[in-house]
Design a protein around this motif. Structure first.
Motif, PDB file in Angstrom:
ATOM      1  N   LYS A 123      16.241  26.843   7.805  1.00 42.99           N
ATOM      2  CA  LYS A 123      16.179  25.932   6.661  1.00 42.99           C
ATOM      3  C   LYS A 123      17.577  25.630   6.138  1.00 42.99           C
ATOM      4  CE  LYS A 123      14.334  25.392   1.979  1.00 42.99           C
ATOM      5  NZ  LYS A 123      13.591  26.025   0.865  1.00 42.99           N
ATOM      6  N   ALA A 124      18.422  26.664   6.056  1.00 43.21           N
ATOM      7  CA  ALA A 124      19.802  26.440   5.602  1.00 43.21           C
ATOM      8  C   ALA A 124      20.522  25.471   6.531  1.00 43.21           C
ATOM      9  CB  ALA A 124      20.548  27.769   5.521  1.00 43.21           C
ATOM     10  N   LEU A 125      20.336  25.646   7.831  1.00 43.40           N
ATOM     11  CA  LEU A 125      20.993  24.752   8.792  1.00 43.40           C
ATOM     12  C   LEU A 125      20.435  23.336   8.701  1.00 43.40           C
ATOM     13  CD1 LEU A 125      21.176  27.148  11.878  1.00 43.40           C
ATOM     14  CD2 LEU A 125      23.088  26.361  10.477  1.00 43.40           C
ATOM     15  N   ASP A 126      19.142  23.215   8.386  1.00 45.20           N
ATOM     16  CA  ASP A 126      18.545  21.882   8.226  1.00 45.20           C
ATOM     17  C   ASP A 126      19.126  21.151   7.020  1.00 45.20           C
ATOM     18  OD1 ASP A 126      16.892  22.056  10.425  1.00 45.20           O
ATOM     19  OD2 ASP A 126      15.160  22.793   9.289  1.00 45.20           O
ATOM     20  N   GLU A 127      19.452  21.914   5.970  1.00 46.10           N
ATOM     21  CA  GLU A 127      19.878  21.299   4.715  1.00 46.10           C
ATOM     22  C   GLU A 127      21.370  21.035   4.634  1.00 46.10           C
ATOM     23  OE1 GLU A 127      16.475  23.079   1.672  1.00 46.10           O
ATOM     24  OE2 GLU A 127      18.394  24.130   1.912  1.00 46.10           O
ATOM     25  N   LEU A 128      22.174  21.815   5.340  1.00 48.48           N
ATOM     26  CA  LEU A 128      23.622  21.617   5.221  1.00 48.48           C
ATOM     27  C   LEU A 128      24.097  20.528   6.179  1.00 48.48           C
ATOM     28  CD1 LEU A 128      25.314  23.027   7.802  1.00 48.48           C
ATOM     29  CD2 LEU A 128      24.574  25.105   6.649  1.00 48.48           C
ATOM     30  N   PRO A 129      25.223  19.895   5.882  1.00 51.18           N
ATOM     31  CA  PRO A 129      25.747  18.837   6.753  1.00 51.18           C
ATOM     32  C   PRO A 129      26.462  19.433   7.971  1.00 51.18           C
ATOM     33  CG  PRO A 129      27.163  19.111   4.843  1.00 51.18           C
ATOM     34  CD  PRO A 129      26.010  20.052   4.641  1.00 51.18           C
ATOM     35  N   VAL A 130      25.743  19.580   9.065  1.00 52.13           N
ATOM     36  CA  VAL A 130      26.328  20.250  10.233  1.00 52.13           C
ATOM     37  C   VAL A 130      27.528  19.497  10.782  1.00 52.13           C
ATOM     38  CG1 VAL A 130      24.219  21.462  10.909  1.00 52.13           C
ATOM     39  CG2 VAL A 130      24.630  19.141  11.754  1.00 52.13           C
ATOM     40  N   GLU A 131      27.600  18.187  10.505  1.00 55.42           N
ATOM     41  CA  GLU A 131      28.755  17.420  11.006  1.00 55.42           C
ATOM     42  C   GLU A 131      30.048  17.827  10.306  1.00 55.42           C
ATOM     43  OE1 GLU A 131      27.004  15.205   7.546  1.00 55.42           O
ATOM     44  OE2 GLU A 131      26.217  16.200   9.347  1.00 55.42           O
ATOM     45  N   ALA A 132      29.952  18.573   9.205  1.00 51.00           N
ATOM     46  CA  ALA A 132      31.146  19.025   8.493  1.00 51.00           C
ATOM     47  C   ALA A 132      31.654  20.375   8.995  1.00 51.00           C
ATOM     48  CB  ALA A 132      30.846  19.117   6.996  1.00 51.00           C
ATOM     49  N   ILE A 133      30.981  20.958   9.978  1.00 53.24           N
ATOM     50  CA  ILE A 133      31.376  22.286  10.464  1.00 53.24           C
ATOM     51  C   ILE A 133      32.702  22.203  11.227  1.00 53.24           C
ATOM     52  CG2 ILE A 133      30.780  24.188  12.028  1.00 53.24           C
ATOM     53  CD1 ILE A 133      27.850  23.675  11.367  1.00 53.24           C
ATOM     54  N   ALA A 134      33.668  23.007  10.807  1.00 49.60           N
ATOM     55  CA  ALA A 134      34.956  23.100  11.498  1.00 49.60           C
ATOM     56  C   ALA A 134      34.887  24.137  12.610  1.00 49.60           C
ATOM     57  CB  ALA A 134      36.067  23.460  10.520  1.00 49.60           C
ATOM     58  N   TYR A 135      34.270  25.274  12.319  1.00 46.84           N
ATOM     59  CA  TYR A 135      34.001  26.272  13.355  1.00 46.84           C
ATOM     60  C   TYR A 135      32.986  27.280  12.845  1.00 46.84           C
ATOM     61  CZ  TYR A 135      37.797  29.299  11.324  1.00 46.84           C
ATOM     62  OH  TYR A 135      38.611  30.055  10.527  1.00 46.84           O
ATOM     63  N   VAL A 136      32.671  28.252  13.710  1.00 44.80           N
ATOM     64  CA  VAL A 136      31.576  29.191  13.451  1.00 44.80           C
ATOM     65  C   VAL A 136      32.081  30.614  13.656  1.00 44.80           C
ATOM     66  CG1 VAL A 136      29.306  29.972  14.273  1.00 44.80           C
ATOM     67  CG2 VAL A 136      29.818  27.519  14.143  1.00 44.80           C
ATOM     68  N   HIS A 137      31.628  31.526  12.802  1.00 42.89           N
ATOM     69  CA  HIS A 137      31.869  32.957  12.959  1.00 42.89           C
ATOM     70  C   HIS A 137      30.640  33.649  13.524  1.00 42.89           C
ATOM     71  CE1 HIS A 137      35.343  33.854   9.889  1.00 42.89           C
ATOM     72  NE2 HIS A 137      35.770  33.361  11.031  1.00 42.89           N
ATOM     73  N   VAL A 138      30.882  34.632  14.381  1.00 39.36           N
ATOM     74  CA  VAL A 138      29.837  35.520  14.892  1.00 39.36           C
ATOM     75  C   VAL A 138      30.338  36.946  14.700  1.00 39.36           C
ATOM     76  CG1 VAL A 138      28.434  36.170  16.888  1.00 39.36           C
ATOM     77  CG2 VAL A 138      29.200  33.798  16.629  1.00 39.36           C
ATOM     78  N   ALA A 139      29.501  37.815  14.133  1.00 39.42           N
ATOM     79  CA  ALA A 139      29.946  39.189  13.865  1.00 39.42           C
ATOM     80  C   ALA A 139      28.761  40.140  13.885  1.00 39.42           C
ATOM     81  CB  ALA A 139      30.665  39.265  12.517  1.00 39.42           C
ATOM     82  N   GLY A 140      29.063  41.425  13.966  1.00 42.02           N
ATOM     83  CA  GLY A 140      28.042  42.455  14.019  1.00 42.02           C
ATOM     84  C   GLY A 140      27.807  43.113  12.672  1.00 42.02           C
ATOM     85  N   GLY A 141      26.713  43.841  12.595  1.00 39.71           N
ATOM     86  CA  GLY A 141      26.367  44.575  11.392  1.00 39.71           C
ATOM     87  C   GLY A 141      25.309  45.604  11.728  1.00 39.71           C
ATOM     88  N   ILE A 142      24.726  46.176  10.686  1.00 37.67           N
ATOM     89  CA  ILE A 142      23.723  47.214  10.890  1.00 37.67           C
ATOM     90  C   ILE A 142      22.739  47.199   9.726  1.00 37.67           C
ATOM     91  CG2 ILE A 142      25.076  49.001   9.744  1.00 37.67           C
ATOM     92  CD1 ILE A 142      24.026  50.982  11.848  1.00 37.67           C
ATOM     93  N   GLU A 143      21.477  47.518  10.020  1.00 39.92           N
ATOM     94  CA  GLU A 143      20.454  47.573   8.982  1.00 39.92           C
ATOM     95  C   GLU A 143      20.190  49.022   8.599  1.00 39.92           C
ATOM     96  OE1 GLU A 143      15.889  45.983   8.073  1.00 39.92           O
ATOM     97  OE2 GLU A 143      16.994  45.292   9.853  1.00 39.92           O
ATOM     98  N   LYS A 144      20.190  49.293   7.286  1.00 37.37           N
ATOM     99  CA  LYS A 144      19.877  50.623   6.764  1.00 37.37           C
ATOM    100  C   LYS A 144      18.907  50.477   5.609  1.00 37.37           C
ATOM    101  CE  LYS A 144      24.358  52.815   7.872  1.00 37.37           C
ATOM    102  NZ  LYS A 144      25.547  53.498   7.289  1.00 37.37           N
ATOM    103  N   HIS A 145      17.748  51.119   5.753  1.00 40.06           N
ATOM    104  CA  HIS A 145      16.753  51.140   4.681  1.00 40.06           C
ATOM    105  C   HIS A 145      16.412  49.732   4.198  1.00 40.06           C
ATOM    106  CE1 HIS A 145      17.570  55.402   4.725  1.00 40.06           C
ATOM    107  NE2 HIS A 145      18.826  55.207   4.345  1.00 40.06           N
ATOM    108  N   GLY A 146      16.238  48.820   5.139  1.00 42.41           N
ATOM    109  CA  GLY A 146      15.838  47.470   4.800  1.00 42.41           C
ATOM    110  C   GLY A 146      16.938  46.570   4.281  1.00 42.41           C
TER     111      GLY A 146
END
Length: 464
Positions: free
Chosen positions: A192-215
């Motif tokens: 939904k966020a990607l549908d609503e934001l102007p994707v043509e304004a994207i300069a670049y994208v970040h990809v990163a890791g994380g971890i889930e703890k207790h929800g």
């Protein structure tokens, strides 16, 4: 400008980054670079034609105050030094308090979410315009990850970003890991966020890791990239081919082959999603519906083609978004009070503002204290060396009653000062070492409790 595939440059992995195949560009934390010279590794990368983008973390453009001219000047100097095509920062606030609220200045040491309200948007847009006018290259702003939600928000993340772009022409740095984080922590749908934001304004994208703890998802940048994050990347690629994609890693750095493997997974995700998009578009055209999604515009073109929408009026005030007079100043005061109350609850133990999830505030508060302990240990490694296993507990105890009011180096000195005033550590040899460490780094006149601290230092030295 097409950036290609990149990786976050950090001193700890500088050699690995230089050796990685297929790296088109790197991103470096702006505040970690000197304004007059570059690390040798970045010099060599630039000589090879690798683009270096400075990524700021301390402007606090989502804060109530106008951007600090000195911080903007430093970021501009780094942009010139690097010959970069753009600079990036975050949609966040990082400090609060001060003259606007007649309260002590507080530093978060972290990127905290801006309330998605029309008033906060007015303040952010004015701050962004000030930054744009001060920088020699275009600016792109990153969506952040958050553990907490503001009560009474009036816009979704996508709507907030779309309004920001329309009013200022700023570019976007979309972090798909942050979209996933907000999905887990705040129930927000990345699609939904990607549908609503102007994707043509994207300069670049970040990809990163994380971890889930207790929800709760913690955007650590210290763990491998997970499949759900790559799925959000694929979702973005199904809409547009981003000009650049970058892998971030800030801690617990793996061997170079693991970094290479994560980059391979990123490339494979982009390729598969791109092929699926092409098939879908071909099927659409074959069925007689020939709509084609807009392509990404080049980095920096927004400055030439986008203008602020001066006639946009806010639902909250009915005031033009570009009005920099009384209306925006009033909004700054109200945003300042709200952000100061939240940050004070997180770092100073004051009561939680109404409407916030108390459990989540507790999680965020502990996370901020833990981050302070980790960063202070990095900028002042002598402290854990002197205090040994007792360092972390001692620092967390200090942090519960001593909010950070300046940078991490000042925080390290203040921590040592408080220990010495309390006659700690109990071991005489360790206390002498801590005394000498503090004396070597403190100002000629100790900033606080001078008499008591000097007496403590003299007593420690006399006990040798």
């Amino acid at each position: 400008m097409e950036l290609g595939i990149g990786i976050g440059w950090r001193p700890e992995i500088a050699d690995a980054v230089e050796a990685l195949p297929g790296i088109d560009w790197v991103e470096a934390v702006a505040e970690n670079l000197c304004t007059d010279h570059l690390p040798d590794s970045l010099v060599r990368l630039r000589a090879r034609g690798v683009t270096v983008v400075p990524h700021g973390v301390s402007l606090g453009l989502g804060g109530a105050d106008r951007p600090d001219p000195a911080r903007l000047a430093d970021l501009a100097a780094r942009a010139v030094l690097l010959g970069t095509p753009l600079v990036t920062e975050h949609i966040a606030f990082v400090r609060a308090g001060g003259p606007r609220t007649a309260s002590p200045r507080l530093e978060a040491g972290h990127l905290l979410p801006v309330p998605r309200t029309w008033e906060a948007l007015d303040v952010l847009c004015e701050n962004v315009r000030i930054a744009q006018d001060s920088l020699p290259v275009p600016l792109a702003l990153e969506n952040i990850a958050a553990l907490i939600s503001w009560p009474g928000e009036e816009l979704t993340e996508g709507q907030f970003l779309a309004e920001l772009v329309e009013r200022t022409g700023v570019r976007l740095l979309i972090d798909v890991a942050n979209l996933h984080t907000n999905h887990v922590n705040r129930g927000e749908d990345p699609a939904k966020a990607l549908d609503e934001l102007p994707v043509e304004a994207i300069a670049y994208v970040h990809v990163a890791g994380g971890i889930e703890k207790h929800g709760v998802w913690h955007d650590t940048h210290a763990h491998p990239v997970t499949r759900p994050v790559l799925d959000v990347l694929a979702e973005l690629r199904s809409r547009i081919a981003p000009p650049g994609v970058l892998l971030e890693r800030d801690d617990d750095f793996p061997p170079a082959e693991e970094l290479a493997g994560e980059l391979t997974a990123v490339r494979a995700t982009l390729e598969a999603a791109g092929k699926a998009r092409s098939r879908s578009m071909s099927e659409t055209e074959a069925s007689g519906h020939g709509g084609v999604a807009p392509a990404a515009s080049p980095v920096g073109s927004a400055d030439d083609t986008a203008t602020a929408a001066d006639d946009i009026t806010t639902a909250a005030t009915g005031t033009p978004a570009t009005d920099t007079g009384v209306a925006v100043d009033g909004a700054r005061d109200r945003v300042a009070v709200a952000q100061t109350a939240l940050l004070s609850a997180l770092v100073a133990g004051t009561p939680a503002p109404e409407g916030f999830d108390h459990r989540r505030l507790g999680v965020q508060s502990r996370a901020l204290a833990a981050k302070r302990a980790d960063v202070v240990a990095k900028v002042a490694p002598e402290l854990p060396g002197i205090l040994g296993d007792g360092y972390r507990d001692a620092f967390l105890s200090y942090a519960r009653t001593r909010p950070m009011s300046a940078g991490y180096r000042r925080d390290a000195l203040d921590f040592a000062e408080q220990l010495l005033i309390a006659g700690r550590p109990a071991d005489d040899a360790a206390r002498r070492r801590l005394t000498h460490w503090w004396q070597d780094r403190a100002a000629a006149k100790p900033p606080r409790r001078a008499t008591r601290l000097v007496r403590a230092a003299r007593a420690a030295i006399a006990g040798r």
